[in-house]
Design an enzyme around this catalytic site. Structure first.
Site, PDB file in Angstrom:
ATOM      1  N   THR A 217       0.901  -0.993  -0.088  1.00 58.34           N
ATOM      2  CA  THR A 217      -0.104   0.263  -0.028  1.00 58.34           C
ATOM      3  C   THR A 217       0.819   1.241   0.149  1.00 58.34           C
ATOM      4  OG1 THR A 217      -0.185  -0.095   2.250  1.00 58.34           O
ATOM      5  CG2 THR A 217      -2.103  -1.221   0.968  1.00 58.34           C
ATOM      6  N   GLY A 218       2.124   1.331   0.158  1.00 63.50           N
ATOM      7  CA  GLY A 218       2.994   2.445  -0.147  1.00 63.50           C
ATOM      8  C   GLY A 218       3.554   2.857   1.248  1.00 63.50           C
ATOM      9  N   LYS A 219       3.836   2.073   2.239  1.00 68.55           N
ATOM     10  CA  LYS A 219       4.486   2.713   3.623  1.00 68.55           C
ATOM     11  C   LYS A 219       6.053   2.944   3.379  1.00 68.55           C
ATOM     12  CE  LYS A 219       3.260  -1.564   5.598  1.00 68.55           C
ATOM     13  NZ  LYS A 219       2.476  -2.043   4.441  1.00 68.55           N
ATOM     14  N   GLU A 436     -18.510 -23.142 -16.781  1.00 65.42           N
ATOM     15  CA  GLU A 436     -18.527 -21.611 -16.790  1.00 65.42           C
ATOM     16  C   GLU A 436     -19.538 -20.861 -17.120  1.00 65.42           C
ATOM     17  OE1 GLU A 436     -15.874 -20.730 -15.010  1.00 65.42           O
ATOM     18  OE2 GLU A 436     -14.830 -22.740 -15.125  1.00 65.42           O
TER      19      GLU A 436
END
Length: 658
Positions: A217-219, A436
């Site tokens: 998440t970009g810490k 499917e």
């Protein structure tokens, strides 16, 4: 910690002095041994015949027999030998330890002495060679350690890296999707730049900020942006850098890190993955004398102990806040806990724009559409999506990155890579198509499901086919209707197999569908309180980790009667979902057959294609791909391999990721 100085050139003068020293150390003992006892006039080597002549004349005063091989001594009167007078002589005996020589010397009444053989230089070097090799190896290793910058006994020094001015800077302009976290960190930067702005009202400088969020998440990117924006010394270190093979090194490195921070105050210290040293104390079955706990205790004292560290701000990042020690999380140590969560729609759009700003993008690319189709993706996932789109466009020879490239890259990242080389029998392809198609029909016709994104029978990842749904908007919570609709969709594939092929020919392809549906149904009953028979009660909450030391033995929290009731309710929820799936497919059997037929023909159907089939219309031809700059290549068709027995793994993860 100051930046590492550049490596110095090799000092030949110092090297020559050291080499000369060791040569002298070796040669002095050799010279002492070789020339010991050599006093006054040197001995002259004479022939054995001349020696016997002088002995017979009685001109030998004394003689020393050395190891029975040579005789050294003095003549009574000097003798002319090869043009010069000789007093001392040396002669080699023709026979070793000859008794006749000793008898002749006794008859002439010569003073006789005996000595052992003097060690030669070669013998001395052979005996001393192992010690020389060990000394040389030790000197080499010692010089290598010094050259590498790791001085002896420096294990307790901090490994933190100080970002200098020539480090490539990342600013807040490079970060998107986490505006609240940026505001919190910008306030810390303003504290460093202008403390008087806040302290005049009685505020104090925050001591620490903990970045919490899922992976990707970009810490760490936020910490890099803080380093680029602050303009103050920034020390970067990983939590695992405190751990070493020697006891006490972690605590020593913590002390050294904060000492460096106080020397450069005001400054910022960043510790990535702090859960490596900040786990809950008292973990496991061992005692308290643990290296990790000593490191944590020292970190607690340095952050807020008896001595204050004014001007040193600690920023840490972790994706496991649940395992951190409570003493580490209290105010005064980490004053702020900043949540860096997965981005929303606006955040994903901003992240995509950051990553495409230096790439050639075609005019048909709709960033908002890509952002809407990637719910739940973190910043690292979106960066990977853009990179995969660029690689795919380059592989196809495009001059720009088109929307089709991004769509293919999104399917590859979210669903897995296509396995077009997998050879399947026609009967298995038909069975996969109906499986499917059953998922797709239930997804569209049952109210509460997310819109259908794509259905395909092209093998992707570990599945032989996929029916994938995506939510239109970001979702925080899920309703009961949506959960029951997911269960119906999950059993749509097995229901289609039973309707079309009969119960005797159903396959194991629904294994993953059953696994996911059972997990949802059990949480539906035990955790979310949606069962009418159980009610809004949490059943069986026994999920504490043993390594935290909070619970070492498992104990039963529900009675036998409640456990049986839970099992019966789970089975009832699953049976209702399976029955609804069967009824839905029977009501729309014509649509099921047409979808399966088009899957066998085209292999992949999009949301727009499915809407056309629902209206009962014919599908238009496929749109051509963007032009390629690569020249056409003649491809020789590969020989078709004989059919192989493929495990009938038909269903992939069909439920929505939201």
């Amino acid at each position: 910690m100051p930046p590492t100085p550049p490596k110095k050139p090799f000092n030949w003068g110092r090297f020559s002095k050291g080499l000369s020293f060791w040569i002298l150390v070796i040669l002095i003992p050799v010279a002492v041994i070789q020339f010991s006892g050599a006093k006054g006039e040197p001995s002259t080597e004479v022939t054995y015949s001349d020696y016997r002549t002088e002995l017979d004349r009685g001109n030998v005063a004394r003689a020393t027999i050395r190891a029975g091989q040579t005789i050294t001594g003095e003549f009574t009167q000097r003798v002319m030998y090869k043009g010069r007078e000789v007093k001392k002589f040396l002669v080699k005996l023709p026979m070793e330890n000859s008794p006749e020589e000793l008898t002749a010397l006794r008859e002439k009444k010569v003073a006789i002495d005996a000595q052992e053989a003097r060690p030669s230089v070669g013998a001395f070097l052979i005996n001393f060679l192992p010690y020389l090799i060990l000394i040389a190896i030790w000197i080499f290793l010692f010089r290598q350690i010094q050259a590498g910058g790791a001085k002896a006994f420096s294990f307790g020094k901090s490994k933190a890296k100080l970002l200098t001015g020539d480090t490539p800077k990342v600013t807040f302009a490079d970060v998107s999707g986490c505006d609240e976290a940026k505001i919190e960190l910008q306030e810390i930067i303003e504290f460093l730049k202008d403390p008087q702005k806040f302290t005049r009202l009685g505020g104090r400088l925050p001591k620490g900020a903990l970045l919490i969020g899922p992976p990707g998440t970009g810490k760490t990117l936020l910490a890099k942006a803080v380093a680029g924006e602050a303009g103050r010394p920034f020390f970067s270190m990983s939590g695992s850098d405190f751990v070493e093979m020697f006891v006490g090194v972690g605590a020593s490195r913590v002390r050294d890190l904060f000492e460096q921070g106080k020397a450069h105050a005001p400054c910022i210290i960043f510790i990535d993955e702090i859960d490596a040293v900040g786990r809950h104390r008292g973990a496991g079955l061992g005692g308290g004398h643990d290296e990790r706990e000593q490191t944590l205790n020292q970190l607690l004292v340095e952050m807020d102990g008896f001595e204050s560290n004014d001007g040193v701000i600690l920023i840490a990042a972790t994706n496991r806040p649940d395992v951190l020690d409570p003493a580490l999380l209290r105010p005064g140590r980490f004053d702020r806990q900043i949540v860096v969560d997965a981005p929303d729609l606006r955040g994903r759009e901003g992240i995509l724009r950051v990553h495409i700003r230096n790439k050639p993008i075609a005019d048909d690319v709709d960033i908002n559409r890509i952002a809407r189709g990637t719910p739940g993706m973190a910043g690292a996932d979106l960066a990977n999506l853009v990179n995969e789109g660029a690689l795919l466009a380059a592989r196809r020879g495009h001059d720009k990155i088109y929307m089709t490239d991004f769509e293919e890259a999104k399917d590859k990242v979210m669903l897995g890579a296509e396995r077009k080389s997998l050879v399947m029998k026609e009967e298995e392809r038909r069975l996969t198509a109906y499986h499917e198609a059953g998922h797709a029909v239930c997804a569209v016709m049952v109210r509460g499901n997310d819109p259908l994104h794509k259905v395909t029978i092209v093998p992707r990842g570990r599945a032989l086919g996929l029916a994938f749904t995506l939510p239109e908007d970001d979702r925080v919570s899920v309703t009961r209707e949506q959960l029951e609709a997911r269960l119906v969709m999950a059993y749509g594939g097995r229901a289609a197999e039973e309707i079309v092929f009969g119960r005797d020919r159903v396959t194991t392809g629904a294994a993953s569908d059953i696994q996911q549906a059972t997990a949802i149904a059990r949480r539906y009953v035990t955790q979310w309180g949606l069962s009418d028979a159980i009610g809004p009660i949490l059943v069986g909450d026994n999920e504490q980790e043993v390594f935290l030391g909070q619970q070492l033995t498992s104990r039963r929290e529900v009675s036998e009667k409640t456990a049986q009731l839970v099992d019966s309710e789970v089975k009832k929820v699953i049976d209702d979902a399976f029955g609804r799936a069967v009824q839905t497919l029977l009501d729309h059997r014509t649509l099921l057959d047409s979808v399966a037929a088009m899957l066998l023909e085209r292999e992949t159907l999009t949301r727009e294609d499915f809407e056309i089939l629902v209206r009962g219309e014919q599908l238009p031809p496929r749109a051509p791909l963007p032009p390629s700059s690569l020249p056409p290549v003649a491809v020789t068709p590969a020989p078709v391999a004989p059919p192989k027995a493929v495990p009938p793994l038909l269903g992939g993860p069909e439920v929505s990721p939201a």
